[in-house]
Each structure stands twice: as C-alpha cells, then as structure tokens.
Design a protein around this motif. Structure first.
Motif, PDB file in Angstrom:
ATOM      1  N   ARG A  85       1.009  -0.795   0.157  1.00  0.00           N
ATOM      2  CA  ARG A  85       0.502  -0.068   0.181  1.00  0.00           C
ATOM      3  C   ARG A  85       0.912   1.046  -0.006  1.00  0.00           C
ATOM      4  N   ARG A  86       1.686   1.369   0.107  1.00  0.00           N
ATOM      5  CA  ARG A  86       3.150   2.363   0.932  1.00  0.00           C
ATOM      6  C   ARG A  86       3.615   2.720  -0.539  1.00  0.00           C
ATOM      7  N   PRO A  87       4.161   3.607  -1.753  1.00  0.00           N
ATOM      8  CA  PRO A  87       5.089   3.602  -2.660  1.00  0.00           C
ATOM      9  C   PRO A  87       6.107   4.067  -2.076  1.00  0.00           C
ATOM     10  N   VAL A  88       7.604   3.132  -1.759  1.00  0.00           N
ATOM     11  CA  VAL A  88       8.284   4.473  -1.313  1.00  0.00           C
ATOM     12  C   VAL A  88       9.331   4.092  -2.464  1.00  0.00           C
ATOM     13  N   LYS A  89      10.303   5.466  -2.826  1.00  0.00           N
ATOM     14  CA  LYS A  89      10.859   6.116  -3.641  1.00  0.00           C
ATOM     15  C   LYS A  89      12.641   5.260  -3.492  1.00  0.00           C
ATOM     16  N   ILE A  90      13.407   5.008  -4.017  1.00  0.00           N
ATOM     17  CA  ILE A  90      14.097   4.104  -3.224  1.00  0.00           C
ATOM     18  C   ILE A  90      15.590   4.994  -4.031  1.00  0.00           C
ATOM     19  N   ARG A  91      16.834   4.714  -3.915  1.00  0.00           N
ATOM     20  CA  ARG A  91      17.843   5.651  -5.105  1.00  0.00           C
ATOM     21  C   ARG A  91      18.843   3.919  -4.282  1.00  0.00           C
ATOM     22  N   LEU A  92      19.318   3.627  -6.224  1.00  0.00           N
ATOM     23  CA  LEU A  92      20.345   2.509  -5.185  1.00  0.00           C
ATOM     24  C   LEU A  92      21.426   3.244  -4.877  1.00  0.00           C
ATOM     25  N   TYR A  93      21.543   1.927  -3.784  1.00  0.00           N
ATOM     26  CA  TYR A  93      23.203   2.757  -3.251  1.00  0.00           C
ATOM     27  C   TYR A  93      24.550   2.002  -4.068  1.00  0.00           C
ATOM     28  N   GLY A  94      25.201   2.925  -3.616  1.00  0.00           N
ATOM     29  CA  GLY A  94      26.644   2.868  -4.546  1.00  0.00           C
ATOM     30  C   GLY A  94      26.916   2.690  -5.650  1.00  0.00           C
ATOM     31  N   ILE A  95      25.811   3.428  -6.604  1.00  0.00           N
ATOM     32  CA  ILE A  95      26.231   3.059  -7.874  1.00  0.00           C
ATOM     33  C   ILE A  95      25.489   4.386  -8.814  1.00  0.00           C
TER      34      ILE A  95
END
Length: 173
Positions: A55-65
């Motif tokens: 139910r909850r969209p989470v914007k994610i920045r990929l770690y390390g690249i």
C-alpha cells in the motif's frame, strides 16, 4: 586488587565488543531494515519505486552506483535496463539510509538473488560511485565494472564515457 583488575579487563573487552558490533551495524545495511515489495515505478536507471506492505510506495535511490542521466548518453538505456531487470517483480530492499532528498537508499535484491546494482554495473549501465559506495560488496561491483569495461559492454562501448557525477557538474556550466 586482582578481582577489580579482572573486572576492569572484562569491562574493557565488553566495551570493545560492543563498539565492534555497533560499527558493523553502521557500515552494513541492517537486515532488520530489510523488506520485500513489488517494483511499481522506474524514475531513471538508479531510482525506482517499490510498494511496501502492498500500500505504501517508497522511492528508492540505488545504493553505491550512479547511472547515466536521462539526457546523457546511455541514460535511456540505463532506465530501460532497470525496467527490464526489476519492473513488476518482487524484490528485497536492504535499506542503507536516506539521501539528501529524503529518498530511501538501498541495495535491491532481485528474485534470482543477485543485486540490481551488480547487474547494472555488469551490463555496463552504471558506474560504481566511489564517493558513496563504501560497503565490502562495492569491491565485487567494482570488479564487475572492470570486466564490463574490458569487454566493451554497454556504456563502455563509447570511447570516453563520462561518469554522471562529472556530467552533472559540466551540464550546469
């Protein structure tokens, strides 16, 4: 006197142990902060949206690249590669923190057990970002990057590909 010295030694060793545990937790993604969800959006090559708890969209920045920017050479292909690898799939999200924009920074584990970061780097669609990639896994990703570069895969087909962090600085001028 001997008992108090033994007690001090025990306290010293306990304190060292606790410091080591605390440092290891700070330097690696905490499995307590790991969760699964379906990838419902791809903003660009290194930013995705995962539905947490259905139910909850989470914007994610990929770690390390760092993937090429959309307006940069290989930017659209990096976005397409990320979409191909993870869109509409259930992934594991291993949180590593927040970035300055409030996005969750995380390692994404694909259904086959590999990380999204690893796959993008090996396919020549991303650079390992030395400024931010500090975990031991970064050495493996760097080796994958070197292999892709040597093989001329993806962006390494270009004569002199420009890392996105340099491209962003130059594009502001």
């Amino acid at each position: 006197m001997l008992k108090s010295r033994q007690a001090l030694n025990t306290l010293f060793l306990l304190r060292r142990f606790l410091c080591l545990v605390a440092c290891s937790l700070l330097l690696s993604p905490c499995s307590a902060l790991a969760w699964s969800g379906v990838v419902i959006g791809i903003s660009d090559g290194d930013t995705i949206t995962v539905l947490q708890d259905e139910r909850r969209p989470v914007k994610i920045r990929l770690y390390g690249i760092d993937c090429p920017e959309k307006r940069q050479a290989w930017g659209n292909r990096a976005t397409q590669g990320t979409r191909r690898l993870c869109y509409d799939k259930v992934v594991d999200v291993e949180e590593a923190g927040l970035d300055r924009y409030g996005r969750t920074v995380a390692i994404i584990i694909l259904p086959d057990g590999s990380s999204l970061q690893e796959r993008l780097v090996e396919e020549g669609l991303a650079w390992v970002w030395p400024r931010y990639c500090k975990l031991p896994i970064c050495q493996e990703w760097s080796a994958g990057e070197a292999t892709a570069k040597e093989a001329g895969v993806g962006l390494w087909q270009d004569e002199e590909p420009i890392p996105p962090w340099e491209w962003r600085v130059n594009s502001r001028r």
